[in-house]
Design an enzyme around this catalytic site. Structure first.
Site, PDB file in Angstrom:
ATOM      1  N   ARG A  31       5.593   0.369   0.963  1.00 45.50           N
ATOM      2  CA  ARG A  31       4.933   0.981  -0.197  1.00 45.50           C
ATOM      3  C   ARG A  31       3.442   1.139   0.066  1.00 45.50           C
ATOM      4  NH1 ARG A  31       5.430   1.665  -5.782  1.00 45.50           N
ATOM      5  NH2 ARG A  31       3.752   0.871  -7.085  1.00 45.50           N
ATOM      6  N   HIS A  74       1.557   3.664 -10.900  1.00 41.69           N
ATOM      7  CA  HIS A  74       0.564   2.610 -11.082  1.00 41.69           C
ATOM      8  C   HIS A  74       0.138   2.507 -12.533  1.00 41.69           C
ATOM      9  CE1 HIS A  74      -3.055   0.175 -10.319  1.00 41.69           C
ATOM     10  NE2 HIS A  74      -2.456  -0.150  -9.198  1.00 41.69           N
ATOM     11  N   HIS A  79       7.710  -4.310   0.522  1.00 37.93           N
ATOM     12  CA  HIS A  79       6.495  -3.910  -0.191  1.00 37.93           C
ATOM     13  C   HIS A  79       5.460  -3.318   0.763  1.00 37.93           C
ATOM     14  CE1 HIS A  79       5.143  -4.094  -4.330  1.00 37.93           C
ATOM     15  NE2 HIS A  79       3.927  -4.393  -3.937  1.00 37.93           N
ATOM     16  N   TYR A 102      -8.218  10.265 -15.849  1.00 35.73           N
ATOM     17  CA  TYR A 102      -7.472  11.061 -14.890  1.00 35.73           C
ATOM     18  C   TYR A 102      -6.646  12.118 -15.606  1.00 35.73           C
ATOM     19  CZ  TYR A 102      -8.570   7.407 -11.513  1.00 35.73           C
ATOM     20  OH  TYR A 102      -9.223   6.512 -10.706  1.00 35.73           O
ATOM     21  N   ARG A 142       9.599   0.561  -4.881  1.00 38.02           N
ATOM     22  CA  ARG A 142       9.805  -0.870  -4.699  1.00 38.02           C
ATOM     23  C   ARG A 142      11.242  -1.152  -4.286  1.00 38.02           C
ATOM     24  NH1 ARG A 142       6.896   0.057  -9.371  1.00 38.02           N
ATOM     25  NH2 ARG A 142       4.770  -0.791  -9.396  1.00 38.02           N
ATOM     26  N   LYS A 191       8.587  -0.663 -12.690  1.00 40.78           N
ATOM     27  CA  LYS A 191       7.707  -1.725 -13.171  1.00 40.78           C
ATOM     28  C   LYS A 191       7.292  -1.435 -14.599  1.00 40.78           C
ATOM     29  CE  LYS A 191       3.638  -4.373 -11.764  1.00 40.78           C
ATOM     30  NZ  LYS A 191       2.567  -4.506 -10.760  1.00 40.78           N
TER      31      LYS A 191
END
Length: 313
Positions: A255, A278, A252, A287, A154, A179
């Site tokens: 990205r 994420h 963005h 996962y 970002r 984030k």
């Protein structure tokens, strides 16, 4: 007033106007998602919510993946976006904002997989090649664009990178305070590491004015680069225009473009999620968490940056 301070006032307004408790609960949940996005962009105050911010949130929702590795359904995108628009509209009506930043944001109408601004590999190369590497500012700007595309970080994250965060020999960059205030490690291609190394040695010293705080990207005053205004945002807009790309490209967008190109080349979704930091990767356990060495191999194999032709100088 901060955004977090206004939210309970807004929820109380909804209750007073007769909204059902279930509606208020769902609104609070969606606003929490909006706040997490804003925190990642380091946007804390009401007056900092602009039309560009609302558009970036819409793009984030459009490209967000579910636990099953699929893009959010239109309905799942529309609900939090609608709540964010309602909150922004209320802030405008209460004179916290001079205009309604969500007024021109159109809700998604059809199953659309990618934001319109996604660039092709050729378009990315045109934008990057529009920089003039013969002068210091042009070389610095080239580094900004290369990192945005190569790592999918970002715009605020690139501003926070310090030289000590980069391992040019191993090809990693440590992203601090991303984030949700979560750190992560992201691969960087050898080609871009070489460019960064040249920049640090031969170009960056020209930007240093007095005390050096160690940030990789410096503005003309020798300070940490700003994510908006005359900083990262304006660099992207300038070279998109010079390249003649008729798309609404923002930092963005790089990205999303990076992730799209890797996915199209066959990169596993779970590796893309790890690279992007994420949130859904941590909210589900289906996962397998990959190591940074796995990420390095996947990045080298699937990212077109490794094979992009270098512009002749």
């Amino acid at each position: 007033m901060t955004i977090k301070e206004l939210i309970p006032v807004y929820l109380a307004h909804l209750r007073i106007t007769g909204r059902a408790e279930r509606t208020i609960k769902n609104t609070r949940y969606s606003l929490n998602d909006f706040v997490r996005f804003l925190d990642g962009e380091e946007i804390l105050n009401i007056e900092d919510i602009t039309a560009e911010v609302m558009l970036a949130y819409q793009e984030d929702l459009a490209f967000r993946l579910t636990a099953g590795g699929k893009l959010l359904a239109i309905r799942s995108q529309d609900k939090p976006l609608s709540v964010a628009r309602g909150f922004a509209r209320y802030a405008h009506e209460q004179d916290y904002l001079v205009s309604d930043p969500g007024k021109k944001i159109k809700p998604p109408r059809k199953p659309k997989t990618l934001p319109r601004g996604i660039m092709s590999q050729q378009e990315v190369k045109k934008v990057i090649d529009a920089t003039d590497m013969h002068e210091s500012r042009g070389y610095r700007n080239r580094i900004v664009l290369e990192i945005l595309y190569d790592t999918a970080i970002r715009r605020q994250e690139i501003c926070n990178i310090k030289i000590s965060d980069i391992d040019l020999d191993e090809g990693y960059v440590h992203i601090r305070g991303g984030k949700g205030n979560k750190d992560r490690v992201t691969p960087v291609s050898k080609r871009v590491c070489d460019l960064i190394g040249n920049y640090i040695l031969a170009v960056r010293p020209a930007f240093i004015k007095g005390k050096d705080d160690g940030y990789l990207i410096l503005n003309r005053w020798g300070q940490k680069m700003d994510a908006t205004g005359m900083g990262i945002w304006s660099i992207v807009k300038r070279y998109v225009r010079l390249a003649g790309i008729d798309k609404n490209v923002s930092p963005h967008t790089f990205r999303h473009t990076c992730a799209t190109h890797m996915l199209k080349n066959g990169a596993p979704v779970r590796h893309i999620q790890e690279m992007l930091g994420h949130e859904s990767l941590e909210s589900t356990q289906i996962y397998t968490r990959v190591t940074i060495n796995d990420l390095k191999e996947i990045h080298a194999k699937y990212h077109p940056s490794e094979t992009m032709n270098k512009k002749e100088r």
